[in-house]
Design a protein around this motif. Structure first.
Motif, PDB file in Angstrom:
ATOM      1  N   THR A   1       2.699  -5.210   7.740  1.00 31.92           N
ATOM      2  CA  THR A   1       2.035  -3.932   7.949  1.00 31.92           C
ATOM      3  C   THR A   1       0.991  -3.708   6.865  1.00 31.92           C
ATOM      4  OG1 THR A   1       4.113  -3.086   8.844  1.00 31.92           O
ATOM      5  CG2 THR A   1       2.423  -1.458   8.284  1.00 31.92           C
ATOM      6  N   GLY A   2      -0.186  -3.247   7.265  1.00 33.95           N
ATOM      7  CA  GLY A   2      -1.263  -2.975   6.323  1.00 33.95           C
ATOM      8  C   GLY A   2      -0.920  -1.868   5.345  1.00 33.95           C
ATOM      9  N   GLU A   3      -1.848  -1.619   4.417  1.00 28.17           N
ATOM     10  CA  GLU A   3      -1.598  -0.608   3.391  1.00 28.17           C
ATOM     11  C   GLU A   3      -2.175   0.736   3.783  1.00 28.17           C
ATOM     12  OE1 GLU A   3      -3.345  -1.826  -0.322  1.00 28.17           O
ATOM     13  OE2 GLU A   3      -5.368  -1.580   0.416  1.00 28.17           O
ATOM     14  N   GLY A   4      -1.592   1.773   3.190  1.00 31.82           N
ATOM     15  CA  GLY A   4      -1.996   3.148   3.440  1.00 31.82           C
ATOM     16  C   GLY A   4      -0.787   3.945   3.878  1.00 31.82           C
ATOM     17  N   GLN A   5      -0.374   4.898   3.078  1.00 32.97           N
ATOM     18  CA  GLN A   5       0.849   5.648   3.379  1.00 32.97           C
ATOM     19  C   GLN A   5       0.610   6.864   4.261  1.00 32.97           C
ATOM     20  OE1 GLN A   5       3.043   6.567  -0.153  1.00 32.97           O
ATOM     21  NE2 GLN A   5       3.469   4.437  -0.591  1.00 32.97           N
ATOM     22  N   HIS A   6      -0.604   7.416   4.231  1.00 30.91           N
ATOM     23  CA  HIS A   6      -0.884   8.642   4.982  1.00 30.91           C
ATOM     24  C   HIS A   6      -2.181   8.479   5.763  1.00 30.91           C
ATOM     25  CE1 HIS A   6       2.265  10.557   2.668  1.00 30.91           C
ATOM     26  NE2 HIS A   6       1.698  10.098   1.578  1.00 30.91           N
ATOM     27  N   GLY A   7      -2.206   9.034   6.945  1.00 29.01           N
ATOM     28  CA  GLY A   7      -3.414   8.964   7.762  1.00 29.01           C
ATOM     29  C   GLY A   7      -3.600   7.592   8.372  1.00 29.01           C
ATOM     30  N   ASP A   8      -4.636   7.462   9.174  1.00 32.17           N
ATOM     31  CA  ASP A   8      -4.922   6.193   9.840  1.00 32.17           C
ATOM     32  C   ASP A   8      -5.267   5.110   8.826  1.00 32.17           C
ATOM     33  OD1 ASP A   8      -4.541   7.434  12.288  1.00 32.17           O
ATOM     34  OD2 ASP A   8      -6.695   7.724  12.642  1.00 32.17           O
ATOM     35  N   MET A   9      -4.722   3.921   9.030  1.00 33.16           N
ATOM     36  CA  MET A   9      -5.077   2.780   8.183  1.00 33.16           C
ATOM     37  C   MET A   9      -6.467   2.304   8.570  1.00 33.16           C
ATOM     38  SD  MET A   9      -1.624   0.510   8.028  1.00 33.16           S
ATOM     39  CE  MET A   9      -0.073   1.205   7.450  1.00 33.16           C
ATOM     40  N   GLN A  10      -7.209   1.846   7.587  1.00 36.40           N
ATOM     41  CA  GLN A  10      -8.565   1.369   7.811  1.00 36.40           C
ATOM     42  C   GLN A  10      -8.748   0.012   7.157  1.00 36.40           C
ATOM     43  OE1 GLN A  10     -11.340   4.358   6.520  1.00 36.40           O
ATOM     44  NE2 GLN A  10     -10.293   5.982   7.626  1.00 36.40           N
ATOM     45  N   PHE A  11      -9.796  -0.698   7.572  1.00 31.59           N
ATOM     46  CA  PHE A  11     -10.078  -1.994   6.975  1.00 31.59           C
ATOM     47  C   PHE A  11     -10.924  -1.832   5.715  1.00 31.59           C
ATOM     48  CE2 PHE A  11      -8.669  -3.628  11.056  1.00 31.59           C
ATOM     49  CZ  PHE A  11      -7.820  -4.633  10.600  1.00 31.59           C
ATOM     50  N   VAL A  12     -10.262  -1.345   4.672  1.00 28.90           N
ATOM     51  CA  VAL A  12     -10.834  -1.219   3.344  1.00 28.90           C
ATOM     52  C   VAL A  12      -9.822  -1.804   2.364  1.00 28.90           C
ATOM     53  CG1 VAL A  12     -12.250   0.807   3.909  1.00 28.90           C
ATOM     54  CG2 VAL A  12      -9.926   1.134   3.065  1.00 28.90           C
ATOM     55  N   ARG A  13     -10.244  -2.035   1.143  1.00 29.77           N
ATOM     56  CA  ARG A  13      -9.396  -2.540   0.056  1.00 29.77           C
ATOM     57  C   ARG A  13      -8.506  -3.703   0.517  1.00 29.77           C
ATOM     58  NH1 ARG A  13      -9.709   2.827  -0.077  1.00 29.77           N
ATOM     59  NH2 ARG A  13      -7.660   3.163   0.808  1.00 29.77           N
ATOM     60  N   GLY A  14      -7.201  -3.525   0.390  1.00 26.73           N
ATOM     61  CA  GLY A  14      -6.263  -4.605   0.683  1.00 26.73           C
ATOM     62  C   GLY A  14      -6.272  -5.066   2.126  1.00 26.73           C
ATOM     63  N   ASN A  15      -6.392  -4.127   3.062  1.00 23.43           N
ATOM     64  CA  ASN A  15      -6.405  -4.511   4.479  1.00 23.43           C
ATOM     65  C   ASN A  15      -7.598  -5.414   4.788  1.00 23.43           C
ATOM     66  OD1 ASN A  15      -4.076  -3.029   4.979  1.00 23.43           O
ATOM     67  ND2 ASN A  15      -5.233  -1.192   5.505  1.00 23.43           N
ATOM     68  N   LYS A  16      -8.727  -5.082   4.226  1.00 19.66           N
ATOM     69  CA  LYS A  16      -9.917  -5.913   4.408  1.00 19.66           C
ATOM     70  C   LYS A  16      -9.716  -7.274   3.732  1.00 19.66           C
ATOM     71  CE  LYS A  16     -14.867  -6.013   3.722  1.00 19.66           C
ATOM     72  NZ  LYS A  16     -16.028  -5.433   3.102  1.00 19.66           N
ATOM     73  N   ALA A  17      -9.092  -7.282   2.561  1.00 16.98           N
ATOM     74  CA  ALA A  17      -8.852  -8.535   1.841  1.00 16.98           C
ATOM     75  C   ALA A  17      -7.959  -9.480   2.643  1.00 16.98           C
ATOM     76  CB  ALA A  17      -8.229  -8.250   0.475  1.00 16.98           C
ATOM     77  N   VAL A  18      -6.953  -8.934   3.322  1.00 14.30           N
ATOM     78  CA  VAL A  18      -6.078  -9.774   4.146  1.00 14.30           C
ATOM     79  C   VAL A  18      -6.855 -10.315   5.342  1.00 14.30           C
ATOM     80  CG1 VAL A  18      -4.038  -9.801   5.647  1.00 14.30           C
ATOM     81  CG2 VAL A  18      -3.943  -8.635   3.434  1.00 14.30           C
ATOM     82  N   ARG A  19      -7.505  -9.434   6.071  1.00 12.31           N
ATOM     83  CA  ARG A  19      -8.238  -9.854   7.273  1.00 12.31           C
ATOM     84  C   ARG A  19      -9.316 -10.888   6.946  1.00 12.31           C
ATOM     85  NH1 ARG A  19     -12.164  -5.593   9.695  1.00 12.31           N
ATOM     86  NH2 ARG A  19     -13.273  -6.341   7.854  1.00 12.31           N
TER      87      ARG A  19
END
Length: 153
Positions: free
Chosen positions: A79-97
């Motif tokens: 599961t991507g990062e971000g505890q609140h609100g919609d997850m987005q492709f920034v920071r860690g999520n972008k780094a994984v993708r």
């Protein structure tokens, strides 16, 4: 700068290109961050200047809407990062993708308890989905779920 013969000790240079993690070995997360840097709280840590991304997975994350684990043979759901609100492709999520385009490897650690994290393996991004999932407060949001495959170096 130390004087020849002084008692000053120098830290050995840290290899930020090949971390040499040992599968099955438990590492103290605080020591990993002291050595490599990166975000200390997030499930995705991107040490500056390193050619790798660290992924941390724990069953404790289920309380915040995370659901990680092996789904089929050598495929891991993360599961991507971000505890609140919609997850987005920034920071860690972008780094994984984008890890392959950035020439970075992904390394998975699973919670071993008492501040220790067991190194599992190297992974590579396959694809992702965006699903509706509750966050830690019970509110619905869009969550990024990666499918990662074991990647032998």
């Amino acid at each position: 700068m130390g004087v020849l013969g002084s008692t000053e000790t120098r830290r050995p240079a840290v290899d930020l290109t090949s971390p040499g993690f040992v599968p099955g070995k438990a590492y103290r997360r605080s020591v990993l961050h002291e050595r490599y840097g990166g975000q200390r709280q997030s499930g995705i840590s991107t040490p500056a200047g390193a050619s790798f991304v660290l992924l941390f997975s724990s069953p404790k994350g289920e309380a915040w809407g995370y659901d990680d684990g092996w789904i089929e043979g050598d495929i891991y759901r993360f599961t991507g990062e971000g505890q609140h609100g919609d997850m987005q492709f920034v920071r860690g999520n972008k780094a994984v993708r984008d890890h392959e385009q950035s020439n970075k490897s992904l390394h998975l650690f699973e919670d071993a308890g008492h501040g220790l994290w067991r190194y599992v393996c190297r992974l590579r991004y396959m694809d992702h989905s965006v699903i509706s999932r509750a966050d830690g407060t019970g509110r619905r949001r869009s969550a990024i779920v990666f499918r990662l495959q074991v990647d032998e170096p």
